[in-house]
Design a protein around this motif. Structure first.
Motif, PDB file in Angstrom:
ATOM      1  N   TRP A 145       0.317 -12.215  -4.683  1.00 44.44           N
ATOM      2  CA  TRP A 145       1.582 -12.900  -4.388  1.00 44.44           C
ATOM      3  C   TRP A 145       2.434 -13.001  -5.654  1.00 44.44           C
ATOM      4  O   TRP A 145       3.645 -12.797  -5.626  1.00 44.44           O
ATOM      5  N   LYS A 146       1.771 -13.329  -6.760  1.00 47.01           N
ATOM      6  CA  LYS A 146       2.488 -13.449  -8.036  1.00 47.01           C
ATOM      7  C   LYS A 146       3.136 -12.118  -8.423  1.00 47.01           C
ATOM      8  O   LYS A 146       4.318 -12.065  -8.773  1.00 47.01           O
ATOM      9  N   LEU A 147       2.380 -11.041  -8.328  1.00 48.24           N
ATOM     10  CA  LEU A 147       2.902  -9.724  -8.692  1.00 48.24           C
ATOM     11  C   LEU A 147       3.943  -9.236  -7.687  1.00 48.24           C
ATOM     12  O   LEU A 147       4.923  -8.584  -8.067  1.00 48.24           O
ATOM     13  N   LEU A 148       3.763  -9.578  -6.411  1.00 45.47           N
ATOM     14  CA  LEU A 148       4.747  -9.202  -5.397  1.00 45.47           C
ATOM     15  C   LEU A 148       6.103  -9.833  -5.728  1.00 45.47           C
ATOM     16  O   LEU A 148       7.143  -9.175  -5.636  1.00 45.47           O
ATOM     17  N   GLY A 149       6.101 -11.090  -6.140  1.00 43.85           N
ATOM     18  CA  GLY A 149       7.345 -11.732  -6.545  1.00 43.85           C
ATOM     19  C   GLY A 149       7.994 -11.011  -7.707  1.00 43.85           C
ATOM     20  O   GLY A 149       9.214 -10.791  -7.727  1.00 43.85           O
ATOM     21  N   LYS A 150       7.185 -10.605  -8.680  1.00 43.09           N
ATOM     22  CA  LYS A 150       7.727  -9.867  -9.827  1.00 43.09           C
ATOM     23  C   LYS A 150       8.336  -8.535  -9.388  1.00 43.09           C
ATOM     24  O   LYS A 150       9.385  -8.131  -9.884  1.00 43.09           O
ATOM     25  N   PRO A 169       9.716  -0.659  -8.720  1.00 36.06           N
ATOM     26  CA  PRO A 169       9.417  -1.911  -8.021  1.00 36.06           C
ATOM     27  C   PRO A 169       9.408  -1.779  -6.508  1.00 36.06           C
ATOM     28  O   PRO A 169       8.732  -2.558  -5.829  1.00 36.06           O
ATOM     29  N   VAL A 170      10.102  -0.796  -5.953  1.00 36.41           N
ATOM     30  CA  VAL A 170      10.105  -0.619  -4.494  1.00 36.41           C
ATOM     31  C   VAL A 170       8.725  -0.185  -4.017  1.00 36.41           C
ATOM     32  O   VAL A 170       8.178  -0.750  -3.065  1.00 36.41           O
ATOM     33  N   MET A 171       8.163   0.820  -4.671  1.00 35.39           N
ATOM     34  CA  MET A 171       6.803   1.250  -4.307  1.00 35.39           C
ATOM     35  C   MET A 171       5.795   0.138  -4.587  1.00 35.39           C
ATOM     36  O   MET A 171       4.860  -0.069  -3.812  1.00 35.39           O
ATOM     37  N   ALA A 172       6.004  -0.592  -5.682  1.00 34.25           N
ATOM     38  CA  ALA A 172       5.111  -1.702  -6.009  1.00 34.25           C
ATOM     39  C   ALA A 172       5.135  -2.748  -4.902  1.00 34.25           C
ATOM     40  O   ALA A 172       4.076  -3.191  -4.429  1.00 34.25           O
ATOM     41  N   ALA A 173       6.328  -3.133  -4.463  1.00 34.75           N
ATOM     42  CA  ALA A 173       6.446  -4.150  -3.414  1.00 34.75           C
ATOM     43  C   ALA A 173       5.835  -3.662  -2.106  1.00 34.75           C
ATOM     44  O   ALA A 173       5.228  -4.457  -1.366  1.00 34.75           O
ATOM     45  N   THR A 174       5.962  -2.382  -1.816  1.00 39.56           N
ATOM     46  CA  THR A 174       5.373  -1.827  -0.597  1.00 39.56           C
ATOM     47  C   THR A 174       3.858  -2.022  -0.606  1.00 39.56           C
ATOM     48  O   THR A 174       3.274  -2.514   0.365  1.00 39.56           O
ATOM     49  N   HIS A 175       3.215  -1.641  -1.705  1.00 38.01           N
ATOM     50  CA  HIS A 175       1.757  -1.755  -1.786  1.00 38.01           C
ATOM     51  C   HIS A 175       1.305  -3.212  -1.894  1.00 38.01           C
ATOM     52  O   HIS A 175       0.310  -3.599  -1.280  1.00 38.01           O
ATOM     53  N   LEU A 176       2.031  -4.014  -2.642  1.00 32.88           N
ATOM     54  CA  LEU A 176       1.644  -5.419  -2.779  1.00 32.88           C
ATOM     55  C   LEU A 176       1.856  -6.172  -1.475  1.00 32.88           C
ATOM     56  O   LEU A 176       1.073  -7.071  -1.138  1.00 32.88           O
ATOM     57  N   GLY A 177       2.883  -5.812  -0.723  1.00 31.22           N
ATOM     58  CA  GLY A 177       3.086  -6.412   0.588  1.00 31.22           C
ATOM     59  C   GLY A 177       1.924  -6.099   1.520  1.00 31.22           C
ATOM     60  O   GLY A 177       1.461  -6.961   2.274  1.00 31.22           O
ATOM     61  N   ARG A 178       1.446  -4.872   1.460  1.00 29.94           N
ATOM     62  CA  ARG A 178       0.285  -4.494   2.267  1.00 29.94           C
ATOM     63  C   ARG A 178      -0.957  -5.227   1.769  1.00 29.94           C
ATOM     64  O   ARG A 178      -1.814  -5.634   2.560  1.00 29.94           O
ATOM     65  N   CYS A 179      -1.060  -5.417   0.469  1.00 27.27           N
ATOM     66  CA  CYS A 179      -2.197  -6.134  -0.113  1.00 27.27           C
ATOM     67  C   CYS A 179      -2.294  -7.548   0.457  1.00 27.27           C
ATOM     68  O   CYS A 179      -3.360  -7.971   0.902  1.00 27.27           O
ATOM     69  N   LEU A 196       4.541  -0.856 -10.471  1.00 29.18           N
ATOM     70  CA  LEU A 196       5.406  -1.778 -11.198  1.00 29.18           C
ATOM     71  C   LEU A 196       5.441  -1.416 -12.679  1.00 29.18           C
ATOM     72  O   LEU A 196       6.507  -1.369 -13.288  1.00 29.18           O
ATOM     73  N   ASP A 197       4.275  -1.133 -13.246  1.00 26.54           N
ATOM     74  CA  ASP A 197       4.205  -0.722 -14.651  1.00 26.54           C
ATOM     75  C   ASP A 197       4.964   0.587 -14.895  1.00 26.54           C
ATOM     76  O   ASP A 197       5.491   0.805 -15.982  1.00 26.54           O
ATOM     77  N   ALA A 198       5.012   1.438 -13.879  1.00 24.45           N
ATOM     78  CA  ALA A 198       5.711   2.724 -13.999  1.00 24.45           C
ATOM     79  C   ALA A 198       7.218   2.589 -13.766  1.00 24.45           C
ATOM     80  O   ALA A 198       7.949   3.572 -13.850  1.00 24.45           O
ATOM     81  N   GLY A 199       7.663   1.374 -13.456  1.00 20.68           N
ATOM     82  CA  GLY A 199       9.091   1.143 -13.285  1.00 20.68           C
ATOM     83  C   GLY A 199       9.620   1.403 -11.883  1.00 20.68           C
ATOM     84  O   GLY A 199      10.818   1.624 -11.707  1.00 20.68           O
TER      85      GLY A 199
END
Length: 117
Positions: A54-59, A33-43, A28-31
């Motif tokens: 959950w908070k970061l996944l929403g972001k 969001p698709v990869m971020a959501a993939t990993h956060l969804g697994r988290c 997410l910090d690297a810009g």
């Protein structure tokens, strides 16, 4: 820790909610969001009680242009945070949802959409 190092840990079989959270935040910090959501969804699949995830996944969903998915993540996150007594995270997600609601009101479209209309 950089993304490559975190990905190497994952490849080595060290999968965990904490590692996925770190990867999600890094992407997410690297810009990305698709990869971020993939990993956060697994988290949150690994640890459904991880309110910060959950908070970061929403972001991540919102940054990726998926406001309904962001809403769902924050609503689930608020339930998780409330059940754990994590009131700070719960309040933050409430604020995010209110902002999302305000953006959805007629006349509150981003300037680019108004110009295109």
């Amino acid at each position: 820790m950089n993304i490559a190092a975190l990905e190497a840990m994952l490849t080595a079989g060290k999968d965990s909610a904490l590692l996925r959270f770190g990867l999600g935040k890094a992407w997410l910090d690297a810009g990305n969001p698709v990869m971020a959501a993939t990993h956060l969804g697994r988290c949150v699949a690994l640890d459904p009680a991880y309110s910060a995830a959950w908070k970061l996944l929403g972001k991540a969903w919102l940054a990726g242009g998926q406001p309904q998915a962001a809403r769902e993540a924050w609503q689930r996150g608020m339930n998780v945070a409330g059940s754990k007594g994590d009131q700070q995270a719960r309040r933050e997600m409430q604020v995010f949802l209110r902002r999302l609601d305000r953006q959805a009101l007629p006349g509150n479209e981003p300037a680019a959409l108004k110009a295109a209309g």
